[in-house]
Design a protein around this motif. Structure first.
Motif, short mmCIF file in Angstrom:
data_model
loop_
_atom_site.label_atom_id
_atom_site.label_comp_id
_atom_site.label_asym_id
_atom_site.label_seq_id
_atom_site.Cartn_x
_atom_site.Cartn_y
_atom_site.Cartn_z
N ASP A 60 71.18 54.68 46.47
CA ASP A 60 70.96 52.91 46.56
C ASP A 60 70.54 52.77 47.75
OD1 ASP A 60 71.98 52.60 43.91
OD2 ASP A 60 73.90 52.68 44.88
N MET A 61 69.39 51.71 47.88
CA MET A 61 68.89 51.25 49.03
C MET A 61 68.42 49.86 48.67
SD MET A 61 65.84 52.89 51.71
CE MET A 61 64.49 51.82 50.92
N GLU A 62 69.06 48.98 49.16
CA GLU A 62 69.09 47.57 48.86
C GLU A 62 68.72 47.29 47.31
OE1 GLU A 62 66.34 45.31 51.23
OE2 GLU A 62 67.13 46.10 53.31
N THR A 63 67.53 46.72 46.89
CA THR A 63 67.20 46.34 45.66
C THR A 63 66.95 47.49 44.67
OG1 THR A 63 64.82 45.78 46.22
CG2 THR A 63 66.61 44.10 46.37
N MET A 64 66.50 48.87 45.34
CA MET A 64 66.17 49.94 44.52
C MET A 64 66.84 51.04 44.75
SD MET A 64 62.52 50.53 46.42
CE MET A 64 62.31 49.72 47.94
N LYS A 65 66.80 51.88 43.76
CA LYS A 65 67.35 53.28 44.07
C LYS A 65 66.26 54.12 44.08
CE LYS A 65 71.35 52.45 41.02
NZ LYS A 65 72.72 53.00 40.57
N ILE A 66 66.29 55.17 45.24
CA ILE A 66 65.25 56.34 45.60
C ILE A 66 65.92 57.47 45.10
CG2 ILE A 66 64.04 57.21 47.33
CD1 ILE A 66 63.96 54.61 48.76
N ASP A 67 65.10 58.30 44.51
CA ASP A 67 65.55 59.65 44.11
C ASP A 67 65.14 60.62 45.35
OD1 ASP A 67 65.99 58.54 41.51
OD2 ASP A 67 64.30 59.13 40.74
N ILE A 68 66.04 61.38 45.77
CA ILE A 68 65.91 62.24 46.81
C ILE A 68 66.01 63.52 46.57
CG2 ILE A 68 66.56 62.65 49.16
CD1 ILE A 68 66.71 59.75 49.72
N CYS A 69 65.53 64.66 46.95
CA CYS A 69 65.57 66.16 46.48
C CYS A 69 66.76 66.68 47.66
CB CYS A 69 64.24 66.78 46.54
SG CYS A 69 64.54 68.54 46.21
N ASN A 70 67.70 67.24 47.23
CA ASN A 70 68.55 68.00 48.02
C ASN A 70 67.93 69.01 48.70
OD1 ASN A 70 70.22 66.03 47.25
ND2 ASN A 70 71.33 67.11 45.74
N SER A 71 66.90 69.73 48.29
CA SER A 71 66.42 71.01 48.81
C SER A 71 65.32 70.68 49.81
CB SER A 71 65.77 71.75 47.64
OG SER A 71 66.79 72.10 46.77
N CYS A 72 64.22 70.04 49.37
CA CYS A 72 63.00 69.65 50.03
C CYS A 72 63.12 68.32 50.65
CB CYS A 72 61.67 70.28 49.35
SG CYS A 72 61.35 68.60 48.07
N GLU A 73 63.86 67.61 50.52
CA GLU A 73 64.17 66.31 51.03
C GLU A 73 62.81 65.46 50.48
OE1 GLU A 73 65.19 66.40 55.21
OE2 GLU A 73 67.17 67.20 54.56
N GLY A 74 62.46 65.57 49.50
CA GLY A 74 61.20 64.80 48.94
C GLY A 74 61.73 63.38 48.45
N MET A 75 61.02 62.46 48.48
CA MET A 75 61.56 61.03 47.97
C MET A 75 60.58 60.60 47.07
SD MET A 75 61.90 57.68 50.44
CE MET A 75 60.20 57.56 50.83
N TYR A 76 61.07 60.25 45.98
CA TYR A 76 60.27 59.73 44.83
C TYR A 76 61.00 58.33 44.41
CZ TYR A 76 59.07 64.55 45.17
OH TYR A 76 58.55 65.89 45.81
N PHE A 77 59.71 57.75 43.89
CA PHE A 77 60.15 56.23 43.39
C PHE A 77 60.11 56.34 41.70
CE2 PHE A 77 58.32 55.21 47.49
CZ PHE A 77 59.28 54.58 48.00
N ASP A 78 60.68 55.59 41.22
CA ASP A 78 60.68 55.61 39.76
C ASP A 78 59.69 54.43 39.56
OD1 ASP A 78 62.95 57.47 39.10
OD2 ASP A 78 64.37 55.83 39.21
#
Length: 104
Positions: A60-78
């Motif tokens: 959770d980050m303010e008004t949205m949820k961000i998907d973060i990879c536990n392995s490579c720490e990539g960050m993805y938006f829906d």
């Protein structure tokens, strides 16, 4: 197929009836298999990183949820989340928070 076309192919009325039931049953099974295959594919790829295949976690980050990879720490938006973030680009608040969020 209709009884008429099957009887023209040499089937008796009873055989034509059974054949039509088999065709209908086969169609139902094929449809069920397609649905199951789609569900299995979704389960296999759900919350997996598109880059490395690692497990992803929603943060959770303010008004949205961000998907973060536990392995490579990539960050993805829906869908739609990047647009929300880009509206805050001028103030840099969202992107500053994302940067600090990734440094945890």
């Amino acid at each position: 197929m209709s009884d008429n076309s099957l009887t023209k192919q040499g089937y008796s009325n009873e055989d034509a009836y059974i054949k039509e039931k088999e065709i209908a049953l086969r169609a139902e099974r094929d449809e069920l298999r397609a649905v199951q295959a789609k569900e299995q594919a979704k389960e296999l790829h759900w919350m997996r990183c598109p880059k490395c295949g690692g497990q992803m976690e929603e943060k959770d980050m303010e008004t949205m949820k961000i998907d973060i990879c536990n392995s490579c720490e990539g960050m993805y938006f829906d869908k739609g989340e990047f647009e929300i973030a880009s509206k805050s680009l001028e103030s840099h608040t969202v992107f500053d928070k994302v940067a600090s969020f990734l440094k945890w």
